[in-house]
Write a protein that holds these residues in place. Structure first.
Motif, PDB file in Angstrom:
ATOM      1  N   ALA A   1      -4.730   4.619   2.500  1.00  0.00           N
ATOM      2  CA  ALA A   1      -5.974   5.600   2.136  1.00  0.00           C
ATOM      3  C   ALA A   1      -6.761   5.231   1.004  1.00  0.00           C
ATOM      4  O   ALA A   1      -7.839   5.730   0.842  1.00  0.00           O
ATOM      5  N   GLN A   2      -6.282   4.541   0.250  1.00  0.00           N
ATOM      6  CA  GLN A   2      -7.107   3.971  -0.866  1.00  0.00           C
ATOM      7  C   GLN A   2      -7.522   2.653  -0.599  1.00  0.00           C
ATOM      8  O   GLN A   2      -8.715   2.126  -1.064  1.00  0.00           O
ATOM      9  N   LEU A   3      -6.582   1.690   0.067  1.00  0.00           N
ATOM     10  CA  LEU A   3      -7.156   0.382   0.105  1.00  0.00           C
ATOM     11  C   LEU A   3      -8.083   0.183   1.007  1.00  0.00           C
ATOM     12  O   LEU A   3      -9.195  -0.721   0.911  1.00  0.00           O
ATOM     13  N   ILE A   4      -8.228   0.801   2.193  1.00  0.00           N
ATOM     14  CA  ILE A   4      -9.305   0.771   3.096  1.00  0.00           C
ATOM     15  C   ILE A   4     -10.699   1.095   2.635  1.00  0.00           C
ATOM     16  O   ILE A   4     -11.489   0.152   2.708  1.00  0.00           O
ATOM     17  N   PRO A   5     -10.679   2.093   1.966  1.00  0.00           N
ATOM     18  CA  PRO A   5     -12.106   2.525   1.416  1.00  0.00           C
ATOM     19  C   PRO A   5     -12.587   1.350   0.406  1.00  0.00           C
ATOM     20  O   PRO A   5     -13.463   1.027   0.184  1.00  0.00           O
ATOM     21  N   ALA A   6     -11.598   0.970  -0.500  1.00  0.00           N
ATOM     22  CA  ALA A   6     -11.669  -0.022  -1.612  1.00  0.00           C
ATOM     23  C   ALA A   6     -12.288  -1.370  -0.820  1.00  0.00           C
ATOM     24  O   ALA A   6     -13.255  -1.999  -1.251  1.00  0.00           O
TER      25      ALA A   6
ATOM     26  N   ARG B   1       6.189  -0.316   2.138  1.00  0.00           N
ATOM     27  CA  ARG B   1       4.898   0.112   1.525  1.00  0.00           C
ATOM     28  C   ARG B   1       3.941  -0.993   1.434  1.00  0.00           C
ATOM     29  O   ARG B   1       2.756  -0.913   1.026  1.00  0.00           O
ATOM     30  N   ASP B   2       4.294  -2.383   2.156  1.00  0.00           N
ATOM     31  CA  ASP B   2       3.262  -3.283   2.223  1.00  0.00           C
ATOM     32  C   ASP B   2       2.428  -3.185   3.298  1.00  0.00           C
ATOM     33  O   ASP B   2       2.838  -3.378   4.311  1.00  0.00           O
ATOM     34  N   ILE B   3       1.287  -2.947   2.820  1.00  0.00           N
ATOM     35  CA  ILE B   3       0.178  -2.415   4.134  1.00  0.00           C
ATOM     36  C   ILE B   3      -1.089  -3.279   3.889  1.00  0.00           C
ATOM     37  O   ILE B   3      -1.875  -2.805   4.470  1.00  0.00           O
ATOM     38  N   THR B   4      -1.129  -4.045   3.136  1.00  0.00           N
ATOM     39  CA  THR B   4      -2.328  -4.800   2.693  1.00  0.00           C
ATOM     40  C   THR B   4      -3.020  -5.396   4.012  1.00  0.00           C
ATOM     41  O   THR B   4      -4.045  -5.190   4.278  1.00  0.00           O
ATOM     42  N   PRO B   5      -2.317  -6.225   4.846  1.00  0.00           N
ATOM     43  CA  PRO B   5      -2.709  -6.338   5.949  1.00  0.00           C
ATOM     44  C   PRO B   5      -3.252  -5.413   7.111  1.00  0.00           C
ATOM     45  O   PRO B   5      -4.398  -5.923   7.737  1.00  0.00           O
ATOM     46  N   GLU B   6      -2.489  -4.498   7.182  1.00  0.00           N
ATOM     47  CA  GLU B   6      -3.031  -3.393   8.110  1.00  0.00           C
ATOM     48  C   GLU B   6      -4.525  -2.700   7.739  1.00  0.00           C
ATOM     49  O   GLU B   6      -5.307  -2.683   8.443  1.00  0.00           O
ATOM     50  N   ALA B   7      -4.412  -2.654   6.312  1.00  0.00           N
ATOM     51  CA  ALA B   7      -5.760  -2.294   5.548  1.00  0.00           C
ATOM     52  C   ALA B   7      -6.617  -3.096   6.029  1.00  0.00           C
ATOM     53  O   ALA B   7      -7.929  -2.731   6.327  1.00  0.00           O
ATOM     54  N   THR B   8      -6.461  -4.415   5.822  1.00  0.00           N
ATOM     55  CA  THR B   8      -7.381  -5.311   6.099  1.00  0.00           C
ATOM     56  C   THR B   8      -7.944  -5.407   7.471  1.00  0.00           C
ATOM     57  O   THR B   8      -9.117  -5.590   8.075  1.00  0.00           O
TER      58      THR B   8
END
Lengths: 169, 169, 169
Positions: A56-61, A83-90
């Motif tokens: 919720a914070q990484l996607i808008p960022a 909690r490793d979700i960087t690829p999904e947000a990307t």
């Protein structure tokens, strides 16, 4: 071999994705290492942020960073931990993917550790900005960036529409 | 090198995806071969099922298996034949992908046959369980599992949240 | 090594995706090069079209081509330029992906240029037809096709259901 100033004129934003760095319980060594490398290559770091492992914070960022810079590097959150979700947000942000860069990063990682195959980082394009997920460890982040750095000037030129059209190889 | 008992305490489910094995017209040699390897590594095989090449059956079976075990291996259905739908069913179930494992499996396969590039298997995570698609042939399944086996103890530790956080490489 | 006539009986369509070729301001050298290679291999080229870099035109063209031929090759539009949308159009059409072919193409490209990692081409299946994105340059397109050509007879046999079931490797 690209000159040391080959990213001259290019803007970059670095996002360190880490609950611990965000909470202040761990010092971010990866972000500054990446900033140093990019600056050496001539890029202008217009921002360097630390975020928790929260979609919720990484996607808008990522959306915001992609609208401001031509290159966004993330470090952290590409592993198997829950909690490793960087690829999904990307993936949620990118409209076009660049799988070859992620493959190259894993290939580079494999020269250092067999566990590189567990790195889930992706690379893609949003708002004509290139977003690259790098590993979280300082050594992994720096080595991975070095592996792709020679390609970035041309990549960013293509994205910006500045290259005389020579039909990509 | 990981000890032979490096998957001790880990639960695994093996799914053989094959119309012929399900119909009983072909003996499943791949499932038992995988079970043997995993047991040697210390894992507890809590179930081994045979399913037809049907998405409507495979998707629920993957969901159920992922909720019961920490590792799910599928064998079969990763080729180009019209009924080969294991990767699609797996993608439908996984919330996070682990592309490096699929790349590693194809690289291992390439040492045995150039046709390994046609293997469409994927690897991903569902319910904190690691799902890996392996080729259908006994040799391909076993060789592919051997290729990723050294990474699995660490991978499953990360998924279970048991590893002291050392920021993934 | 497959015989020179190993694609005998197979139909193919070549799509050159390029604003410039479509506008007539650039001569298409890639399409004819691919047609020559495929014909040498015994395939029947039932159509060769040139399209602009427009998703709205490429998606219907891919759907139509996939329903008519057993193999569709695209050349162009796989780079980072803003109008390079061939992979996205291909992903929109394919129901199953063949990531190993795209990996193989990038590996082949890497032997010629480090910029091959920026090639975003994908490969997949639609209507039991194999669609492969190739680079836009004549050298890149031809080299990439040569890299995958030995696999195509078997691939197309599998798609057509003509191979005695030997459980894919």
């Amino acid at each position: 071999m690209p000159s040391p100033k080959s990213l001259a004129g290019r803007t970059a934003i670095i996002l360190t994705v880490s609950d611990r760095c965000f909470a202040g319980t761990q010092t971010d060594l990866s972000g500054p290492a990446l900033a140093h490398l990019l600056t050496q290559a001539g890029a202008q770091i217009i921002d360097a942020l630390t975020l928790p492992d929260e979609t919720a914070q990484l996607i808008p960022a990522l959306h915001a960073a992609a609208s401001r810079a031509s290159l966004v590097l993330t470090t952290g959150g590409t592993g198997l931990a829950a909690r490793d979700i960087t690829p999904e947000a990307t993936l949620a942000v990118c409209t076009r993917l660049v799988p070859g860069l992620a493959e190259l990063i894993r290939q580079d990682g494999a020269t250092r550790t067999p566990f590189a195959a567990l790195s889930r980082g992706v690379s893609g394009i949003a708002s004509n900005c290139l977003i690259i997920n790098l590993p979280g460890s300082p050594e992994g982040a720096e080595s991975s960036l070095r592996a792709v750095l020679p390609l970035l000037p041309h990549a960013l030129d293509l994205l910006a529409g500045h290259t005389a059209h020579t039909r990509e190889r």
